[in-house]
Design an enzyme around this catalytic site. Sequence first.
Site, PDB file in Angstrom:
ATOM      1  N   THR A 209      -5.180   5.343  -1.884  1.00  0.00           N
ATOM      2  CA  THR A 209      -5.423   4.319  -0.856  1.00  0.00           C
ATOM      3  C   THR A 209      -6.673   4.712  -0.068  1.00  0.00           C
ATOM      4  O   THR A 209      -6.940   5.900   0.110  1.00  0.00           O
ATOM      5  CB  THR A 209      -4.202   4.281   0.097  1.00  0.00           C
ATOM      6  OG1 THR A 209      -3.111   3.738  -0.620  1.00  0.00           O
ATOM      7  CG2 THR A 209      -4.464   3.461   1.340  1.00  0.00           C
TER       8      THR A 209
ATOM      9  N   VAL B  84       5.643  -4.599  -0.741  1.00  0.00           N
ATOM     10  CA  VAL B  84       4.495  -4.450   0.154  1.00  0.00           C
ATOM     11  C   VAL B  84       4.655  -3.121   0.900  1.00  0.00           C
ATOM     12  O   VAL B  84       5.742  -2.815   1.389  1.00  0.00           O
ATOM     13  CB  VAL B  84       4.425  -5.619   1.163  1.00  0.00           C
ATOM     14  CG1 VAL B  84       3.310  -5.392   2.171  1.00  0.00           C
ATOM     15  CG2 VAL B  84       4.216  -6.942   0.423  1.00  0.00           C
TER      16      VAL B  84
ATOM     17  N   ASP C 235       2.787   0.003   3.589  1.00  0.00           N
ATOM     18  CA  ASP C 235       2.410   0.082   5.008  1.00  0.00           C
ATOM     19  C   ASP C 235       0.978  -0.367   5.268  1.00  0.00           C
ATOM     20  O   ASP C 235       0.639  -0.734   6.401  1.00  0.00           O
ATOM     21  CB  ASP C 235       2.555   1.526   5.508  1.00  0.00           C
ATOM     22  CG  ASP C 235       1.660   2.485   4.718  1.00  0.00           C
ATOM     23  OD1 ASP C 235       1.651   2.397   3.471  1.00  0.00           O
ATOM     24  OD2 ASP C 235       0.950   3.297   5.340  1.00  0.00           O
TER      25      ASP C 235
ATOM     26  N   THR D 258      -2.248   6.917   4.889  1.00  0.00           N
ATOM     27  CA  THR D 258      -2.026   6.876   3.450  1.00  0.00           C
ATOM     28  C   THR D 258      -0.824   7.743   3.133  1.00  0.00           C
ATOM     29  O   THR D 258      -0.650   8.809   3.725  1.00  0.00           O
ATOM     30  CB  THR D 258      -3.247   7.370   2.656  1.00  0.00           C
ATOM     31  OG1 THR D 258      -2.894   7.395   1.267  1.00  0.00           O
ATOM     32  CG2 THR D 258      -3.710   8.759   3.078  1.00  0.00           C
ATOM     33  N   GLY D 259       0.016   7.269   2.233  1.00  0.00           N
ATOM     34  CA  GLY D 259       1.202   8.044   1.876  1.00  0.00           C
ATOM     35  C   GLY D 259       2.315   7.124   1.446  1.00  0.00           C
ATOM     36  O   GLY D 259       2.071   5.977   1.060  1.00  0.00           O
TER      37      GLY D 259
ATOM     38  N   GLY E 155       4.543   4.584   1.705  1.00  0.00           N
ATOM     39  CA  GLY E 155       4.515   3.456   2.637  1.00  0.00           C
ATOM     40  C   GLY E 155       5.832   3.133   3.321  1.00  0.00           C
ATOM     41  O   GLY E 155       5.851   2.753   4.498  1.00  0.00           O
TER      42      GLY E 155
HETATM   43  N1  ASP Z   1       0.534   3.811   1.594  1.00  0.00           N
HETATM   44  C1  ASP Z   1       0.337   3.169   0.333  1.00  0.00           C
HETATM   45  C2  ASP Z   1       1.544   2.313   0.025  1.00  0.00           C
HETATM   46  O1  ASP Z   1       2.655   2.748   0.258  1.00  0.00           O
HETATM   47  C3  ASP Z   1       0.123   4.109  -0.797  1.00  0.00           C
HETATM   48  C4  ASP Z   1      -0.736   5.299  -0.493  1.00  0.00           C
HETATM   49  O2  ASP Z   1      -1.321   5.383   0.558  1.00  0.00           O
HETATM   50  O3  ASP Z   1      -0.829   6.200  -1.343  1.00  0.00           O
HETATM   51  O4  ASP Z   1       1.382   1.229  -0.476  1.00  0.00           O
END
Ligand code: ASP
Length: 333
Positions: free
Chosen positions: A199, A228, A230, A250-251, A253
């Site tokens: 992300t 969907v 975060d 990022t992570g 979600g």
């Molecule tokens: N946060 C993003 C989601 O959950 C994915 C990511 O940041 O790696 O869609």
Amino acid sequence: MLRHFIVISVLLASYSAQAEEPPFGIAIHGGAGTITRAQFSAEQEQAYKDKLAEAVEAGHAILAAGGESMDAVIAAIQVMEASPFFNAGKGAVYTFDGGHELDASIMNGATLAAGAVAGVTTVKSPIALARAVMEQSVHVMLSGKGAEQFAEQQGLELVANSYFNTDARYQQLLEAKKRLGVADYQAYLALDERFKYGTVGAVALDKNGNLAAGTSTGGMTAKRWGRVGDAPIIGAGTWADNASCAVSATGHGEYFIRYHVAADICSRVKYQGVDIVSAGDTVIHDVLLPAGGTGGVIIIDAAGNVHMPFNTEGMYRAKRVGNQPTEVSIYKN
Ligand code: ASP
């Protein structure tokens, strides 16, 4: 004598102009996850670093010239959306059904105006569409088909969904599907962080003291049922308020939504009076991690301080503050 006087005056004038220059800066991320040195050749690592530097400098150039933080955030994110390295725009992860559904959001810290899009499939730059939602509609979030109709009406560039294809992400889908078996949701959640990192996001402070934040993503590999994350949720993946700070996350979600991570960090700054280091570390390490949430954030405050905490092995990140040099990092130090 007169010449000396003039030289000294000029020096003093330029010194005080420098001393008075308001703070400005930008930080970006390109995703957090299980990113280890062993994974990359020296050339691959350099290619990632070069792209991160290009993105942060695209935004910084706008700020240095006196431009707005909103424009800097968009410019930095668009460099990464156009690159196959990141899970945003070209290079977005695949859904369970083999396509791409993109999410993005942006927030203006001066006005608390915000725009977001979820599940778009044909918009080349989802962050540009998020901005159009913010500025050209009376809404905050548009999704799916309607968001695409709006994009078309706004004259934004549309592409075939296959534009977002990359072989590396396709291999990740095949691998994820093998591990998912019959799409057991628990197994899905336990999937390696490898299947979602990438992300992208940016936070910026301009010379007028205005903060902005934006985030753009393809979400998680093998997501289905219109999942969907975060990234398009204002307060979860993106938040900006001149009174506190700007954050892009990022992570995993689902956790960032439930713990409204981006807004929580800025609320701590605003109401507890703590700095962004304390607020960011508390939320990422003491709140999110014990709950099972992995990932990271980039944060900038109104004085131009930047903090980029994460609880994974690595996070692609870069910053450039004022006239200092660009700093690019991937792993924990
Ligand atoms: N946060 C993003 C989601 O959950 C994915 C990511 O940041 O790696 O869609």
